[in-house]
Scaffold this motif. Structure first.
Motif: not given
Length: 314
Positions: A35-39, A49-59, A69-75
């Motif tokens: 997966r790709s992770r971006f700050h 925060g953090t942005l994650l992109l998670m691909p997968a496939w089965q031909p 997206s993960v933003f700890p301050d959202n609480a």
């Protein structure tokens, strides 16, 4: 193209149905790039925060892409820390089939992946489950673990006791077995299974606290700066992960001890592919301490999304 909301996802993914479906997915496999992770930079003094992109496939079957997206301050704003969307496409044409609530998929598949690992690693007679953390994942982890073992005592610990009590209130249907605890060390020392889902940067569960035969399930830490346990937990345990590529690169629970020379990558005994295919031994004795580190795998999301869409078609 269908749009599938959270309620429909939860209805389509009962724990006792998704766990064996994940087992089948790990046996079959698929294409799962790391997966790709971006700050995301902070503004107004926030934590960013953090942005994650998670691909997968089965031909020939499906392509899936989850954005998280993960933003700890959202609480502080009354929102959850994690938001996600899932896009499912036809792998033969590339055309989109469904947009699915990604947070619901994440909650269900994360809990069930930990339970899948525990079905191999936790003692068969495990009765005492301790949940460390009281976020949105906690009830799903508890219910999923209860789908593979008969827990008669369930405890929840959280730094904020009120949040632990809120989580416990959502589990009233489990009967009088759910309790909120304040002394983490005392609870860890007697628990058969300890599941952690926090964003902690400092170790919470100490390896020296683990009793013989305990199973430690680590879910929360997903960056090198985050830690839910210490090096002693690794050196005392038989260590398994959901996937080696991500687990050896991303979470502080493994990265920090590896960089310090306290643990070696080759000390990881196996991953979920190995366990589900019986390529490695699971728990070998009632006194062995086992540890499972989950960082999340796009194959789990793909399997869950397929099950959701299949349910919509029936």
């Amino acid at each position: 193209m269908r749009s599938i909301d959270a309620a429909a996802v939860h209805a389509a993914l009962p724990y006792d149905k998704l766990i064996p479906h994940l087992r089948d997915a790990f046996r079959v496999g698929g294409e799962v790039p790391l997966r790709s992770r971006f700050h995301i930079d902070a503004v107004d003094g926030g934590a960013g925060g953090t942005l994650l992109l998670m691909p997968a496939w089965q031909p020939g079957r499906h392509i899936g892409i989850k954005t998280v997206s993960v933003f700890p301050d959202n609480a502080k704003l009354g929102h959850g820390s994690v938001a996600a969307t899932y896009l499912l496409l036809d792998a033969r044409t590339g055309l989109p089939k469904a947009v699915i609530d990604g947070e619901a998929i994440t909650l269900r598949r994360t809990g069930c992946a930990s339970a899948l690992a525990a079905s191999y690693l936790a003692r068969q007679d495990a009765q005492h489950l301790l949940m460390v953390g009281a976020g949105s994942l906690a009830p799903h982890l508890i219910r999923a673990h209860c789908a593979v073992r008969n827990y008669t005592r369930i405890e929840i610990w959280n730094r904020n006791r009120a949040r632990a009590e809120q989580a416990a209130a959502t589990l009233r249907d489990l009967g009088g077995t759910v309790a909120v605890v304040d002394d983490l060390e005392s609870s860890v020392r007697v628990a058969d299974t300890i599941s952690c889902a926090t964003l902690s940067r400092d170790p919470l569960v100490r390896g020296d606290w683990l009793k013989a035969g305990a199973h430690l399930d680590l879910v929360g830490a997903f960056t090198p700066e985050m830690h839910e346990t210490d090096a002693a937990a690794l050196t005392r345990s038989s260590v398994y992960v959901d996937n080696r590529a991500g687990a050896l690169k991303e979470p502080g629970d493994l990265v920090t001890p590896i960089n310090a020379g306290q643990f070696k990558p080759e000390d990881v005994r196996g991953d979920l592919f190995d366990l589900c295919r019986a390529d490695v031994m699971a728990r070998r004795s009632d006194t062995e301490i086992t540890l499972f580190k989950s960082v999340g795998l796009a194959l789990e999301d793909l399997a869950a999304a397929e099950l959701v869409v299949e349910g919509q078609q029936t």
